[in-house]
Design an enzyme around this catalytic site. Structure first.
Site, PDB file in Angstrom:
ATOM      1  N   LYS A 207       0.836  -1.204   0.000  1.00  0.00           N
ATOM      2  CA  LYS A 207       0.000   0.000   0.000  1.00  0.00           C
ATOM      3  C   LYS A 207       0.870   1.253   0.000  1.00  0.00           C
ATOM      4  O   LYS A 207       1.641   1.476   0.926  1.00  0.00           O
ATOM      5  CB  LYS A 207      -0.893   0.044   1.248  1.00  0.00           C
ATOM      6  N   GLU A 262       5.428   6.944  15.164  1.00  0.00           N
ATOM      7  CA  GLU A 262       4.116   6.887  15.805  1.00  0.00           C
ATOM      8  C   GLU A 262       3.265   5.748  15.209  1.00  0.00           C
ATOM      9  O   GLU A 262       2.717   4.919  15.940  1.00  0.00           O
ATOM     10  CB  GLU A 262       3.460   8.245  15.542  1.00  0.00           C
ATOM     11  N   GLU A 281      10.990   0.624   9.348  1.00  0.00           N
ATOM     12  CA  GLU A 281      11.897   1.722   8.972  1.00  0.00           C
ATOM     13  C   GLU A 281      11.180   3.004   9.369  1.00  0.00           C
ATOM     14  O   GLU A 281      10.244   3.422   8.685  1.00  0.00           O
ATOM     15  CB  GLU A 281      12.155   1.704   7.463  1.00  0.00           C
ATOM     16  N   CYS A 315      13.821  10.764   5.899  1.00  0.00           N
ATOM     17  CA  CYS A 315      13.917  10.187   7.235  1.00  0.00           C
ATOM     18  C   CYS A 315      15.322  10.364   7.819  1.00  0.00           C
ATOM     19  O   CYS A 315      15.484  10.530   9.018  1.00  0.00           O
ATOM     20  CB  CYS A 315      13.558   8.716   7.176  1.00  0.00           C
ATOM     21  N   GLU A 412      11.131  15.195  15.010  1.00  0.00           N
ATOM     22  CA  GLU A 412      11.341  15.135  13.565  1.00  0.00           C
ATOM     23  C   GLU A 412      10.424  16.171  12.903  1.00  0.00           C
ATOM     24  O   GLU A 412       9.210  16.125  13.062  1.00  0.00           O
ATOM     25  CB  GLU A 412      10.986  13.724  13.069  1.00  0.00           C
TER      26      GLU A 412
END
Ligand code: NAP
Ligand code: MG
Length: 502
Positions: A207, A262, A281, A315, A412
């Protein structure tokens, strides 16, 4: 906040003749240079299940928006639990009857074909990626699409050499795997997920993220053209419950997730107590560490690439700059000069350095965190560049005077925002760099090889770049420590996460 003197900007044509005032580091206007290749988009994309495009059971579709101008790009099918069931049934059938039975050397031919067909359509895919996600065309053209093809080439090379993945042991595929990817590198993350799983002989239900499904669905056309057995790869699109249905499906023997920490935690909680294999990841808050003996101009380029590449939607972005005190003022001054020359705007323009923020929600998230930085007392610098009136844009932003307790040093941001901290000793640099919940990547800039070796063992990060940043290669494993996740993608290690040892 420092302000810039407004100066008359010379156009390229007038620059040689008249002599308009130009301050060092100011931006020269270029004529627009839009990329014009046809992205060959369909107005509506269905789900890709069992080798065919099929309408979603619900009959519902949602819009994919071009974040550069807020126009609708295409309609995307909204998959529900029944569609996810159908996708897993197709994947199971392919695993037991076709793909799962093929010898590695036959699988390799298909994977090579995927790589070659993607190369053939590279320009078209780059334009589609830029329009759907907002990244500058020079990045999708020179990085995302070639790297995606490289991942298929690399893993095609492995498919008939799997006896060398775990020397002395035999490996076997796991079965059907469920995969979820984020919106920052839509096609590249798809390649990172599909290529090793296919090389090992697994079948897949994947997805993409809600805002960036288009290139995954265009890739479904390549899967058809390559003649992969129906059901080998199934692509379900959607948002909300769709992702949970993919992760929790009983047919999935392994799930691989790339996204926020999260959501990764939600998935891990829901799968606790099952026997599914997992790789995660997740997010990052990397430190880019500059010592006083580093080549500073080169380091500044690395810092800029580390945080402003892909609007900071990375990331492993070098979102914290740790700079040695003796050179802190010099580095900051050079950085500000360089940032004034970055071009923010139309992602399809070949001159653009910083494109559009991926979605309105992400822009709001960045704005909130930046406001917290100002409120907590850090000093903000932004160049005075003009932003397009439509679309989601954010100026490159540098915060100095940041302390470890500031939210902008801990959370982040996932945008073009750099927090600058200083250090006096190597130990202090290590302590500050490791003082985070994350551990995905780090950068070190120094002339001393011994320092690089010491830091690469002391930094708790999956990747440590030395005198460079954001360098990727399919042969090199990528993954996190701590809340950045577990498991590796790329290299021999990445293949180990898609097999069982027998
Ligand atoms: P996200 O919000 O966690 O979403 C990632 C994916 O998970 C999307 O496809 C999303 O689908 C889906 N999802 C959302 N809720 C879900 C749930 N309850 N169950 C299952 N799936 C669910 O992350 P993002 O904002 O797209 O991406 C940014 C994050 O990805 C950053 O934190 C970044 O650091 C991380 N990232 C990590 C790596 C790495 O290799 N470590 C690489 C790239 C990005 P919908 O949004 O469509 O519902
Ligand atoms: Mg979009």
């Amino acid at each position: 906040m420092p302000t810039l003197t407004a100066t008359k900007r010379p156009t390229k044509r007038s620059a040689g003749r008249s002599a308009p005032e130009l301050i060092f580091g100011d931006l020269w206007e270029y004529d627009p240079a839009p990329e014009t290749a046809d992205p060959k988009l369909k107005p509506r994309y269905d789900l890709f299940i069992g080798g065919k495009f099929v309408a979603p059971a619900s009959g519902k579709y949602f819009d994919s928006i071009n974040p550069a101008n807020e126009t609708k790009l295409a309609e995307i099918a909204l998959a529900n639990a029944a569609d996810v069931d159908a996708a897993y049934a197709a994947a199971q059938k392919a695993f037991t009857t076709t793909w799962g039975k093929l010898p590695g050397k036959e699988r390799a031919k298909y994977i090579y074909r995927l790589a070659r067909l993607l190369q053939d359509r590279a320009r078209e895919f780059a334009v589609a990626e830029t329009m759907d996600g907002g990244k500058p065309i020079k990045e999708s053209r020179d990085f995302d699409v070639p790297m995606a093809a490289a991942h298929f080439f690399y893993h095609a090379g492995w498919a008939d050499k799997l006896d060398y993945v775990a020397p002395g042991r035999k490996v076997a595929p796991l079965g059907v795997v469920g995969q979820i990817i984020p919106w920052n590198f839509p096609l590249l993350m798809l390649a990172w997920k599909l290529a090793p799983a296919l090389a090992m002989g697994n079948t897949i239900v994947i997805k993409p993220a809600e805002t960036t499904s288009v290139t995954a669905l265009k890739f479904a056309e390549i899967i058809q053209d390559a003649g992969l057995p129906p059901g080998t790869v199934n692509i379900v699109t959607g948002f909300g419950d769709t992702g949970a249905a993919v992760m929790n499906h009983p047919t999935a023997v392994k799930v691989a997730f790339t996204g926020s920490t999260e959501v990764g935690k939600i998935i891990m909680r829901s799968l606790a107590g099952t026997d599914k294999n997992m790789t995660m990841e997740l997010g990052g808050k990397a430190a880019n560490i500059v010592f006083d003996d580093a080549p500073l101009d080169q380091a500044v380029e690395g810092i800029v690439n580390g945080i402003f590449f892909n609007q900071g939607h990375v990331c492993c972005a070098g979102s914290r700059l740790l700079v040695h005190e003796p050179v802190a003022a010099a580095v900051l001054a050079k950085l500000k000069t360089r940032i004034r020359t970055l071009r923010v705007g139309d992602p399809l323009d070949k001159n653009t350095d910083i494109g559009a923020i991926n979605s309105k929600e992400q822009l709001t998230r960045i704005e909130k965190l930046v406001a917290s930085g100002v409120k907590e007392g850090a000093e903000m610098f932004q160049p005075a560049c003009k932003l397009p009136s439509k679309g989601y844009y954010f100026r490159p932003t540098v915060f100095s005077g940041v302390s470890m307790s500031h939210r902008i040093a801990r959370e982040e941001i996932f945008g073009p925002v750099l927090s600058v901290l200083t250090f006096r000793t190597l130990d202090e640099a290590v302590e500050k760099a490791n003082n985070t919940a994350y551990g995905l990547s780090a950068g070190v800039w120094t002339d001393k090889g011994s320092r690089i070796l010491k830091l690469s063992t002391e930094l708790k990060a999956g990747v440590v770049w030395a005198n460079t940043y954001n360098k990727f290669d399919p042969t090199s494993p990528f993954g996190g420590y701590k809340e950045s996740g577990f498991g590796r993608e790329g290299g021999r290690q990445g293949l180990l996460d898609y097999c069982k040892l027998v």
